[in-house]
Design a protein around this motif. Structure first.
Motif, PDB file in Angstrom:
ATOM      1  N   PHE A  18       0.836  -1.199   0.000  1.00 45.62           N
ATOM      2  CA  PHE A  18       0.000   0.000   0.000  1.00 45.62           C
ATOM      3  C   PHE A  18       0.867   1.243   0.000  1.00 45.62           C
ATOM      4  O   PHE A  18       1.953   1.258   0.566  1.00 45.62           O
ATOM      5  N   GLY A  19       0.357   2.319  -0.601  1.00 43.86           N
ATOM      6  CA  GLY A  19       1.049   3.599  -0.598  1.00 43.86           C
ATOM      7  C   GLY A  19       2.175   3.646  -1.614  1.00 43.86           C
ATOM      8  O   GLY A  19       2.429   2.704  -2.354  1.00 43.86           O
ATOM      9  N   GLY A  20       2.856   4.795  -1.620  1.00 44.72           N
ATOM     10  CA  GLY A  20       3.961   5.014  -2.536  1.00 44.72           C
ATOM     11  C   GLY A  20       5.304   4.904  -1.837  1.00 44.72           C
ATOM     12  O   GLY A  20       5.371   4.825  -0.600  1.00 44.72           O
ATOM     13  N   PRO A  21       6.383   4.922  -2.596  1.00 44.08           N
ATOM     14  CA  PRO A  21       7.718   4.735  -2.015  1.00 44.08           C
ATOM     15  C   PRO A  21       8.126   5.836  -1.038  1.00 44.08           C
ATOM     16  O   PRO A  21       8.954   5.607  -0.160  1.00 44.08           O
ATOM     17  N   LEU A  27       1.994   0.387   8.571  1.00 39.95           N
ATOM     18  CA  LEU A  27       0.866  -0.521   8.785  1.00 39.95           C
ATOM     19  C   LEU A  27       0.639  -0.861  10.249  1.00 39.95           C
ATOM     20  O   LEU A  27      -0.485  -1.145  10.646  1.00 39.95           O
ATOM     21  N   ASP A  28       1.690  -0.841  11.064  1.00 40.04           N
ATOM     22  CA  ASP A  28       1.506  -1.216  12.470  1.00 40.04           C
ATOM     23  C   ASP A  28       0.783  -0.147  13.280  1.00 40.04           C
ATOM     24  O   ASP A  28       0.518  -0.339  14.462  1.00 40.04           O
ATOM     25  N   ASP A  29       0.404   0.953  12.653  1.00 43.36           N
ATOM     26  CA  ASP A  29      -0.402   1.984  13.302  1.00 43.36           C
ATOM     27  C   ASP A  29      -1.907   1.715  13.142  1.00 43.36           C
ATOM     28  O   ASP A  29      -2.719   2.492  13.611  1.00 43.36           O
ATOM     29  N   TYR A  30      -2.260   0.622  12.466  1.00 42.37           N
ATOM     30  CA  TYR A  30      -3.651   0.373  12.082  1.00 42.37           C
ATOM     31  C   TYR A  30      -4.152  -0.999  12.527  1.00 42.37           C
ATOM     32  O   TYR A  30      -3.390  -1.960  12.594  1.00 42.37           O
ATOM     33  N   ALA A  58       3.967  -7.916   7.052  1.00 38.03           N
ATOM     34  CA  ALA A  58       5.284  -8.442   6.705  1.00 38.03           C
ATOM     35  C   ALA A  58       6.363  -7.376   6.855  1.00 38.03           C
ATOM     36  O   ALA A  58       7.502  -7.684   7.197  1.00 38.03           O
ATOM     37  N   ASN A  59       6.004  -6.124   6.583  1.00 34.85           N
ATOM     38  CA  ASN A  59       6.949  -5.011   6.681  1.00 34.85           C
ATOM     39  C   ASN A  59       6.128  -3.758   6.960  1.00 34.85           C
ATOM     40  O   ASN A  59       5.507  -3.206   6.046  1.00 34.85           O
ATOM     41  N   ALA A  60       6.107  -3.317   8.202  1.00 35.15           N
ATOM     42  CA  ALA A  60       5.253  -2.191   8.604  1.00 35.15           C
ATOM     43  C   ALA A  60       5.634  -0.908   7.886  1.00 35.15           C
ATOM     44  O   ALA A  60       4.773  -0.202   7.356  1.00 35.15           O
ATOM     45  N   ALA A  61       6.915  -0.581   7.857  1.00 35.58           N
ATOM     46  CA  ALA A  61       7.367   0.665   7.228  1.00 35.58           C
ATOM     47  C   ALA A  61       7.192   0.624   5.711  1.00 35.58           C
ATOM     48  O   ALA A  61       6.897   1.647   5.081  1.00 35.58           O
ATOM     49  N   GLY A  62       7.352  -0.545   5.122  1.00 33.82           N
ATOM     50  CA  GLY A  62       7.178  -0.707   3.679  1.00 33.82           C
ATOM     51  C   GLY A  62       5.740  -0.946   3.271  1.00 33.82           C
ATOM     52  O   GLY A  62       5.440  -1.103   2.094  1.00 33.82           O
ATOM     53  N   ARG A  63       4.821  -1.004   4.272  1.00 37.11           N
ATOM     54  CA  ARG A  63       3.391  -1.186   4.058  1.00 37.11           C
ATOM     55  C   ARG A  63       3.079  -2.452   3.263  1.00 37.11           C
ATOM     56  O   ARG A  63       2.252  -2.475   2.376  1.00 37.11           O
ATOM     57  N   ARG A  64       3.779  -3.549   3.636  1.00 41.01           N
ATOM     58  CA  ARG A  64       3.580  -4.858   3.002  1.00 41.01           C
ATOM     59  C   ARG A  64       2.706  -5.720   3.909  1.00 41.01           C
ATOM     60  O   ARG A  64       3.065  -5.992   5.051  1.00 41.01           O
ATOM     61  N   LEU A  65       1.558  -6.110   3.377  1.00 44.98           N
ATOM     62  CA  LEU A  65       0.585  -6.911   4.110  1.00 44.98           C
ATOM     63  C   LEU A  65       0.436  -8.259   3.412  1.00 44.98           C
ATOM     64  O   LEU A  65       0.198  -8.315   2.203  1.00 44.98           O
ATOM     65  N   GLU A  66       0.582  -9.338   4.178  1.00 44.87           N
ATOM     66  CA  GLU A  66       0.435 -10.672   3.611  1.00 44.87           C
ATOM     67  C   GLU A  66      -0.966 -11.201   3.882  1.00 44.87           C
ATOM     68  O   GLU A  66      -1.472 -11.102   5.000  1.00 44.87           O
ATOM     69  N   ILE A  67      -1.571 -11.778   2.840  1.00 44.27           N
ATOM     70  CA  ILE A  67      -2.818 -12.516   2.976  1.00 44.27           C
ATOM     71  C   ILE A  67      -2.406 -13.975   3.161  1.00 44.27           C
ATOM     72  O   ILE A  67      -1.635 -14.518   2.372  1.00 44.27           O
TER      73      ILE A  67
END
Length: 115
Positions: A18-21, A27-30, A58-67
């Motif tokens: 999610f989001g841009g570079p 993500l860990d804020d949500y 998977a990576n909070a700062a990189g906004r990577r979410l695993e399903i």
């Protein structure tokens, strides 16, 4: 909108970004939830969230979410086209937002495991 396909009786393992570079939100804020439904229907066929482990940061700062949805949930939903979005609730501000709509198609299985 992203479109996904998974075969009936298999796991749905996917990474969403999610989001841009240059975005600074994490993500860990949500609190994050995802409901898979048939288009136009209210019944939730797959309920995925951080608490039940079907969504994993998977990576909070990189906004990577695993399903990470197991085969039994895929099998229970059955073949067909489905829709979902990802729902975010900011833990500090309670501001709510959601991703755009996405689709997943569960295709019928051809080879089934032995019983």
């Amino acid at each position: 909108m992203a479109a996904f396909t998974v075969a009936d009786g298999t796991d749905w393992l996917q990474t969403l970004v999610f989001g841009g570079p240059n975005d600074r939100w994490r993500l860990d804020d949500y609190d994050i939830t995802m409901h898979v439904k048939r288009s136009g229907q209210a019944e939730v066929l797959i309920d995925a969230n951080l608490d039940n482990g079907k969504l994993v940061i998977a990576n909070a700062a990189g906004r990577r979410l695993e399903i990470n949805v197991g085969w039994s949930d895929i099998f229970a939903a059955g073949p067909g086209p489905f829709v979902f979005d990802v729902y975010f609730v900011d833990r500090a501000t309670d501001i709510r937002s959601r991703s755009g709509p996405h689709t997943i198609t569960i295709t019928p299985a051809i080879t089934l495991p032995e019983a």
